[in-house]
Structure formats: C-alpha cells, structure tokens
Motif scaffolding. Structure first.
Motif, PDB file in Angstrom:
ATOM      1  N   TRP A  75      -0.464   2.248  -6.570  1.00  0.00           N
ATOM      2  CA  TRP A  75       0.222   3.247  -7.598  1.00  0.00           C
ATOM      3  C   TRP A  75      -0.574   4.431  -8.154  1.00  0.00           C
ATOM      4  N   SER A  76      -1.938   4.097  -8.060  1.00  0.00           N
ATOM      5  CA  SER A  76      -2.946   5.180  -8.752  1.00  0.00           C
ATOM      6  C   SER A  76      -3.474   5.956  -7.432  1.00  0.00           C
ATOM      7  N   PRO A  77      -4.078   7.051  -7.834  1.00  0.00           N
ATOM      8  CA  PRO A  77      -4.824   7.739  -6.747  1.00  0.00           C
ATOM      9  C   PRO A  77      -6.043   7.085  -6.278  1.00  0.00           C
TER      10      PRO A  77
ATOM     11  N   VAL B 213       4.452   1.177 -20.177  1.00  0.00           N
ATOM     12  CA  VAL B 213       4.287  -0.021 -19.340  1.00  0.00           C
ATOM     13  C   VAL B 213       4.113  -1.178 -20.222  1.00  0.00           C
ATOM     14  N   ASP B 214       4.732  -2.356 -19.662  1.00  0.00           N
ATOM     15  CA  ASP B 214       4.658  -3.499 -20.416  1.00  0.00           C
ATOM     16  C   ASP B 214       3.379  -4.310 -20.370  1.00  0.00           C
TER      17      ASP B 214
ATOM     18  N   PHE C 201      -0.961   7.167 -13.064  1.00  0.00           N
ATOM     19  CA  PHE C 201       0.112   7.115 -11.953  1.00  0.00           C
ATOM     20  C   PHE C 201      -0.288   8.385 -10.895  1.00  0.00           C
ATOM     21  N   ASP C 202      -0.450   8.034  -9.544  1.00  0.00           N
ATOM     22  CA  ASP C 202      -0.520   9.243  -8.415  1.00  0.00           C
ATOM     23  C   ASP C 202       0.772  10.020  -8.466  1.00  0.00           C
ATOM     24  N   ARG C 203       0.781  11.141  -9.188  1.00  0.00           N
ATOM     25  CA  ARG C 203       1.991  12.049  -9.156  1.00  0.00           C
ATOM     26  C   ARG C 203       2.564  12.133  -8.068  1.00  0.00           C
ATOM     27  N   ALA C 204       1.730  12.562  -6.939  1.00  0.00           N
ATOM     28  CA  ALA C 204       2.642  12.616  -5.502  1.00  0.00           C
ATOM     29  C   ALA C 204       3.536  11.414  -5.256  1.00  0.00           C
ATOM     30  N   ARG C 205       3.092  10.229  -5.640  1.00  0.00           N
ATOM     31  CA  ARG C 205       4.261   9.097  -5.388  1.00  0.00           C
ATOM     32  C   ARG C 205       4.883   8.905  -6.522  1.00  0.00           C
TER      33      ARG C 205
ATOM     34  N   TYR D 210       0.830  -1.243  -0.024  1.00  0.00           N
ATOM     35  CA  TYR D 210       0.190  -0.055  -0.189  1.00  0.00           C
ATOM     36  C   TYR D 210       0.640   1.168  -0.011  1.00  0.00           C
ATOM     37  N   THR D 211       2.195   1.051  -0.253  1.00  0.00           N
ATOM     38  CA  THR D 211       2.933   2.224   0.126  1.00  0.00           C
ATOM     39  C   THR D 211       4.181   2.469  -1.259  1.00  0.00           C
ATOM     40  N   PRO D 212       3.798   1.895  -2.313  1.00  0.00           N
ATOM     41  CA  PRO D 212       4.690   2.168  -3.282  1.00  0.00           C
ATOM     42  C   PRO D 212       4.950   3.529  -3.822  1.00  0.00           C
ATOM     43  N   THR D 213       6.293   3.786  -3.938  1.00  0.00           N
ATOM     44  CA  THR D 213       6.639   5.360  -4.514  1.00  0.00           C
ATOM     45  C   THR D 213       7.646   5.046  -5.409  1.00  0.00           C
TER      46      THR D 213
END
Length: 500
Positions: A160-162, A260-261, A169-173, A130-133
């Motif tokens: 990884w998404s908001p 993305v693959d 992509f969540d641009r904060a992360r 729950y915390t990937p950056t």
C-alpha cells in the motif's frame, strides 16, 4: 545445566508455539530457543512465537529472561541456559501457568481493541497480493457486505506504500486514502495497515535513517542488508528508542491524517537479525513492544511479551488437512495461550501461505468450512479468501452458520477476553490445564465450554473425550464424564459441550 527429574506422570509444555503438536513433549524432543522458534526440521527459518518458559502438569515451571536449550529425556528434563528459575506453584498445569505469569509476565489489565474480537477480520493478502489499490480495497469491502457477511476489521496488506519503510500511502494506488478510510468506517469497518521493520535500500528513508544511525548493523559495523521474502532490505533498529520514536511518528501521522485505526506488525522473525549488532530475541521483543502503542495490532512473530495486549496470529498455513495445516491449529492455539499470548487468532481461513494456496488451485470447500469452524470459536477469526468467491451455496451456508454460532457465543468469548486481560489466563486451553486427560484435537474455551471441531474430510461422526461432570451437547444430548463418546456430525455442525 539444570537437570529436572520428572515426578510421577509429569509432562512438560511451552517454549515454541510451532512445537504445539508435540506438546506435552516426549523423550528426544530438543529445542534451542536462541536459534529458532521454527519447526525442528527447519532450524534456520520458520515461525517465531516463543518464550523462555516451560510448564509442567505437576505445577512446576522453568523460566529465564534469556533463551535456553532444553531436551526431554527418559524421566528427566535437561535445560541449559543462564539464570534459570525452577519453582512450583501448585499441582497442575494451570497452577504452573498462573504462578509463572504472576511472577514473570503479569497481565497488563488490557486487551487489544474490542473490534478484533467482535467482528470477523478481513485481510486483503490472498485476494490481491502485492497489488492493493483504493478501488480494489473498496470493492473487497463491498463484496464482503454483498455476501451478507458482517463488517469487521479490514487489513490492507503488502504494497500500500511506495516502498518498505516509507510508511505513507502510494498516491498512484491510493489517490484519496482519507476518503477511502472514511467510506470504510461508514460501512462499519475498522482499518489496519501492514508493515515490517524493513527499509528499502537506496530510498530517501534509508539514507535518512542510516545517517541518523537508526538501522541495524552487521558484525563489520556496516548497515546490514537482509534477505527476506520480498527481497533485500535494511532493518530499522527497534531496540533503539530513537528508531522507535521515528516509527511511532510515521504511524501516528497515518492515524491523524487518514484515520487509520492500527497496524499489522509483520516479520520480527529471529533469523532476520542474526550476525548483527542486536540480539535477535531482543529485536523481536522490541518490535512487539513498539506495536503495543496501538490497540489495533497483530503479530505473527514474538519473543516473550506474555500478558501484554497484543493480538497474536498463527504463522501462515498451507491449505492442508494434516501437518502444518488444519491439524496444527488447535495444538498451536493452545501453545500460544500457554506462553502467555491469550489473544490468539488462527491463520487466515483456508490458509495464508500464499505459494501453497496458489499451487493448490481450486479451494477444497469442505476444508475451508472446517477451517472456518475452528476460527469461528477461536478468540479471533480472520478471512482473506472471500467465501462467496470460492464456495457453492451449501458450503457458504455452513460458513455463515459458524459465524452465527460465534455471535451466540460472543458474550462468553468477550468475558474470557476480559478475564485474560485481568489474570493472564489463556482463553483457549488444553484439557490438561484443568487436570483432565490431554488430547490435541479438542480444546476448552475457559473452563466450561468444550469444543471438538471436525478435522477430517468426509467425517460422519466425531470422537470426543469428555472430562468428569455433566455436559450438555449442542445437539441436545447430555453426557456424564469422564467418557469417550462418538457424536454424529454433518457439514454445519461444530460439536461443543457446556458444563452443566
């Protein structure tokens, strides 16, 4: 009801992957494939890889396009369902599979992306739930390489998404996702993203999809909100072509814009869709069909879709030697292949059931090694816990030895992948597939390589049942079967035998 009198010595396999340890089925076994493909003592939930297929050691098979219920009695099999087909394709379990496959789930001629087999897979789930950056993902990849492990497919898991359904992509992360993925590609990694069919309520995506009628509805006609492991969400209707077109548009943009693959298609479990306007098995099948667009894919839940180029991972496992843990890997890998899912993967090495992994605390290093050894000789191998973080030098060396052995056997594994794509036949096979005596703790890779991993802690020897013929062991010994032998093992050894 179809009542099938068993022929002399006839035994039955198939149905739900989670029943693998019970195959071939004994008297008293009952499964309702319309309700759940989970454990018999967990009828409402559980893993969800199943097919309306039963195969017998006498070359017979039972198929229906719809779910059915079956029960094993004394000397007979009782099956309840619609449009049931009982037929014979020969005299063996392998004949039954080939006959059913050719008629009802023929091979596509394609396999998932080669990279899913040639290198290890790495999933961020256990190391950063729950915390990937962006920094953490790049750091994870760097730790893989610094440990001397080969690059492979890197899967960025949940959050990884908001929001769920808002697949960007969540641009904060992740402030520079294209730069991150370019860097990972330069290092030799392919990149996959996790997703689910769920849509966070009260989001712009929810409002748009609801307005367009692309969300699953409950029996009252209102948008269905379903409880799943991360909370409450609406559900994209994967049985609606417009819903699938919307999803493909979102995912194709991630491929085009960021490089993305492919994607890990999580959830799909039958119980999420009960009491809605879609049949649960139809939605599960449609979710898998939607993912077939992408050669880099992964599924943990699936209804039918045998013969298709889909990577099928076993459900999340606890870090246990018995029960649903290590002891279940071989029977369930075998069961996957027997319902047409040839491109199989054990769960993440060491177990991916995060609550159980967290409760366990310190990693059992011997367990981790033995798990890695099974995974190394499966069609696909996936890590999440980084071996160099949790293992001492001796146990790290044993994991690397398993990966080294996999590299030597990779030509065989890839030949079997190609064979499966062309014929549908399983890569991981039970001995009974080739008319040998059945055991649940060893398997065949194709017809000519017998693998007997160590499954118990502190083992100094391993009992192996050898089929008829001459077999050359990895330790230089030669044996003539049929025979039951005892062979010595140490931490690094994975007993395996080639047909001479």
């Amino acid at each position: 009801m179809l009542v099938v009198a068993n022929e002399d010595g006839e035994r039955w396999w198939g149905g739900a992957v989670a029943d693998g340890a019970l195959m071939p089925f004994g008297p008293g076994h009952r499964r309702d494939l319309a309700w759940s493909a989970g454990r018999p003592d967990d009828p409402g939930h559980g893993p969800n890889q199943s097919a309306p297929l039963l195969l017998s050691s006498a070359g017979r098979y039972i198929w229906s396009e719809r779910p059915f219920t079956f029960e094993v009695g004394a000397g007979e099999l009782r099956v309840s369902g619609d449009d049931l087909v009982l037929d014979r394709a020969g005299g063996s379990l392998g004949d039954a599979f080939r006959g059913a496959s050719a008629r009802f789930f023929p091979p596509s001629g394609r396999a998932p992306a080669r990279e899913l087999f040639t290198g290890p897979q790495y999933n961020t789930w256990i190391e950063m739930p729950y915390t990937p950056t962006q920094d953490q993902v790049l750091g994870y990849a760097r730790r893989v390489l610094d440990a001397g492990l080969p690059p492979g497919v890197l899967m960025i898991d949940d959050c990884w998404s908001p929001g769920y359904g808002t697949w960007r992509f969540d641009r904060a992360r992740f402030p520079d996702p294209r730069g991150m993925i370019d860097r990972l590609h330069e290092q030799g990694f392919s990149v996959m993203l996790w997703l689910v069919p769920f849509v966070s309520p009260d989001s712009a995506t929810f409002r748009d999809l609801e307005r367009r009628g692309l969300l699953v509805r409950d029996v009252t006609g209102d948008t269905a909100i379903r409880r799943w492991w991360n909370g409450y969400s609406a559900v994209l209707d994967a049985t609606d072509p417009d819903g699938v077109a919307w999803l493909h548009g979102e995912l194709d943009a991630l491929v085009a814009d960021h490089g993305v693959d492919g994607f890990k298609f999580d959830a799909g479990d039958l119980h999420f869709y009960r009491g809605t306007n879609v049949e649960p098995v139809d939605h599960c099948e449609a979710w898998a069909r939607a993912g077939e667009r992408y050669p880099f894919n992964e599924f943990r839940a699936c209804w039918k879709r045998g013969g298709r180029p889909l990577a099928q991972r076993l459900h999340d496992k606890p870090p246990s030697w018995t029960g649903d843990g290590l002891a279940s890997l071989i029977p369930e890998l075998v069961a996957q292949g027997l319902i047409g899912h040839a491109f199989t993967c054990p769960d993440m090495v060491g177990g991916g059931e995060i609550d159980a992994v967290t409760r366990a605390g310190a990693v059992d290093q011997e367990f981790f090694v033995r798990y890695a050894q099974i995974a190394a000789l499966a069609p696909m191998t996936q890590f999440s816990i980084l071996p160099d973080r949790v293992l001492d030098a001796r146990h790290r060396a044993a994991v690397r030895a398993a990966l080294d052995l996999r590299r030597t056997l990779l030509p065989l594994i890839l030949d079997l992948v190609d064979h499966a794509a062309a014929t549908g036949e399983p890569i991981v096979r039970p001995m009974a597939y080739h008319c040998f005596e059945h055991v649940n703790d060893q398997f065949l890779l194709g017809p000519d390589l017998l693998v007997a991993p160590v499954l118990h802690p502190g083992a100094a020897e391993r009992t192996v049942l050898l089929p008829p013929g001459r077999w050359d062991a990895d330790n230089g010994e030669t044996f003539t079967g049929p025979a039951t032998i005892s062979t010595p093992v140490d931490l690094e050894r994975i007993p395996h035998f080639r047909r001479a």
